[in-house]
Design a protein around this motif. Structure first.
Motif, PDB file in Angstrom:
ATOM      1  N   ALA A 252       4.026   7.993   5.133  1.00 20.34           N
ATOM      2  CA  ALA A 252       2.785   7.213   5.099  1.00 20.34           C
ATOM      3  C   ALA A 252       2.996   5.953   4.284  1.00 20.34           C
ATOM      4  CB  ALA A 252       1.652   8.041   4.468  1.00 20.34           C
TER       5      ALA A 252
ATOM      6  N   HIS B 126       0.879  -0.626   4.057  1.00 22.11           N
ATOM      7  CA  HIS B 126       0.189  -0.636   5.343  1.00 22.11           C
ATOM      8  C   HIS B 126       0.918   0.105   6.437  1.00 22.11           C
ATOM      9  CE1 HIS B 126      -2.656  -3.318   3.567  1.00 22.11           C
ATOM     10  NE2 HIS B 126      -1.759  -4.239   3.323  1.00 22.11           N
ATOM     11  N   GLU B 128       2.299   3.019   8.922  1.00 22.11           N
ATOM     12  CA  GLU B 128       1.555   4.073   9.624  1.00 22.11           C
ATOM     13  C   GLU B 128       1.505   5.351   8.800  1.00 22.11           C
ATOM     14  OE1 GLU B 128       3.437   5.798  13.031  1.00 22.11           O
ATOM     15  OE2 GLU B 128       5.450   5.586  12.217  1.00 22.11           O
ATOM     16  N   ARG B 130       1.717   9.208   9.061  1.00 19.97           N
ATOM     17  CA  ARG B 130       2.119  10.313   9.946  1.00 19.97           C
ATOM     18  C   ARG B 130       2.276  11.564   9.097  1.00 19.97           C
ATOM     19  NH1 ARG B 130       7.187   8.858  13.736  1.00 19.97           N
ATOM     20  NH2 ARG B 130       7.172  11.131  13.905  1.00 19.97           N
TER      21      ARG B 130
END
Lengths: 281, 281
Positions: A252, B126, B128, B130
């Motif tokens: 993340a 920023h 992603e 997951r």
């Protein structure tokens, strides 16, 4: 044909390449071997083992119980200096700090890694073992994939470290080799040293950072440089190969964690680690 | 009746009790509050937050990304000094070290805690998300046990910290209160600050060490002093209570690890920690 003498703890590539020489109180010389690089990077676990050896010499207690490294800049094969500081000594535990320094081409001294660790004596740990964690479910050694099997690794450049390790990977975690990653972010494998040396607390520090990154199993390509790595060494490993299970559960914001569990041949959970790494761009 | 003004980040007990005052370059004065003690021990997470605040001020980056503390000797309520050192500064990450020192009754300066940490700016992350980990399965807030419910805690002495925390525990993890521990070594609960202050990266450092020890759920009594604690702060927490799940899976040889996961109201895994602690004798 004369039988090759198997390497042993204290007489092996790993020991020679992690050797340190005391030069002044708390100050050690070391040589970062090119033999433990992956692509151009000197392996972080190898570096941690080197620093761990210096601290074990500097402190009154020999075994790392909990050791944290922050990787500040990329180390290069060649000479290095390790400066240790004794932070506290106690009857059963001692705490120390260590820095790995190298000189840049222009002679400037640069700190590559800083370590903070608490050491003890693993042979004095006699408390009951109530480990609820279980060894990883994984195929036996013979059914796992050696680095000689299948296509060559999907990255170019030196993989010198692979010549020094005896790794067999759980096929379920190497789908990425053929473009079919599982997406789970796991790596599992059997781990030994190529020259047959048994494991000890210092080689456990190498072991937790020596398998392919979980990012490959997540379908990401590119490297995941380690920002920080913390290892708990909980038991002196029994002889024989280790089983290592690594998982990432929190990719993340451009970072990911890798949690490793290391099990010995006696089914003891001998080491646990977590690292914070930058996700591939 | 005038409505009490709810505390906010920057204006709360927690902020006042973790405040630091710059006295010289890199050197801060602090006052360890007796309000954050459990029995006679100053809570380790509170101390980490205090040190974390000093480092955030000293370094060019404000948010702890990965922070490790080694607890060397027991801190006492009262004056303390924090000495920081900037180890490396970079564009996106900076690394620093900090020591918490106090004077013994005879005036001798003693180092209580040493910290090594890498900081960044959480607002720039920023990439992603997951995260494959999932928030803990646990009853809603109203069905969890508050510290006012049931028998008083099974330990004597000050539980001053309990007045400052708003904790509701998963009933499945507090069987020990009535002499029926589950044996699983788990603690789960909802966590907030009693004065209503929202969470921030520093209160996450408190949060990971503020629930009852998992050793109680293992049926052990007695304290589990922390040797080392490492926290990864992965996201700025959203407003509202946190859910914290802690587990021990490797009680062995007189030590145990406690792994904590901290989830915010937006279901983000905002912090992960692991500590190595001594098992009760």
């Amino acid at each position: 044909m004369a039988q090759a003498v198997q390497a042993s703890i204290g007489d092996s590539e790993f020991d020679r390449d992690t050797a340190v020489t005391l030069r002044a109180p708390g100050v050690y010389d070391a040589e970062l071997s090119p033999g433990w690089t992956i692509i151009r990077a000197v392996n972080g676990g190898y570096l941690l083992a080197l620093l761990g050896r210096a601290l074990g010499d500097a402190l009154p207690h020999a075994d790392p119980f909990t050791i944290t490294a922050h990787y500040l800049s990329a180390s290069r094969p060649g000479p290095a200096e390790i400066r240790t500081e004794t932070v506290r000594t106690g009857r059963t535990l001692s705490t120390g700090q260590a820095s790995l320094l190298q000189r840049d081409e222009d002679g400037t001294e640069v700190e590559r890694i800083r370590v903070l660790a608490t050491y003890g004596d693993l042979d004095t740990l006699h408390g009951e073992v109530r480990t609820s964690a279980r060894p990883p479910a994984m195929p036996p050694y013979e059914q796992c994939a050696g680095t000689g099997d299948g296509p060559p690794p999907p990255f170019s450049g030196s993989s010198a470290i692979m010549d020094r390790l005896a790794i067999r990977l759980d096929p379920a975690t190497v789908g990425w080799v053929v473009g079919a990653p599982s997406g789970k972010g796991e790596t599992r494998g059997w781990f030994g040293l190529a020259d047959g040396r048994d494991h000890d607390p210092l080689s456990l520090l190498l072991a937790v950072d020596a398998l392919p990154p979980t990012s490959f199993d997540l379908g990401l390509s590119g490297w995941t440089p380690t920002v920080e790595l913390t290892v708990h060494v909980r038991c002196r490993p029994a002889p024989g190969p280790l089983r290592i299970a690594i998982a990432t559960r929190n990719l993340a914001g451009g970072f990911l964690e890798e949690d490793a569990e290391v099990w010995d041949s006696a089914d003891r959970l001998v080491a646990q680690s977590r690292q914070l790494a930058k996700a591939p761009r």
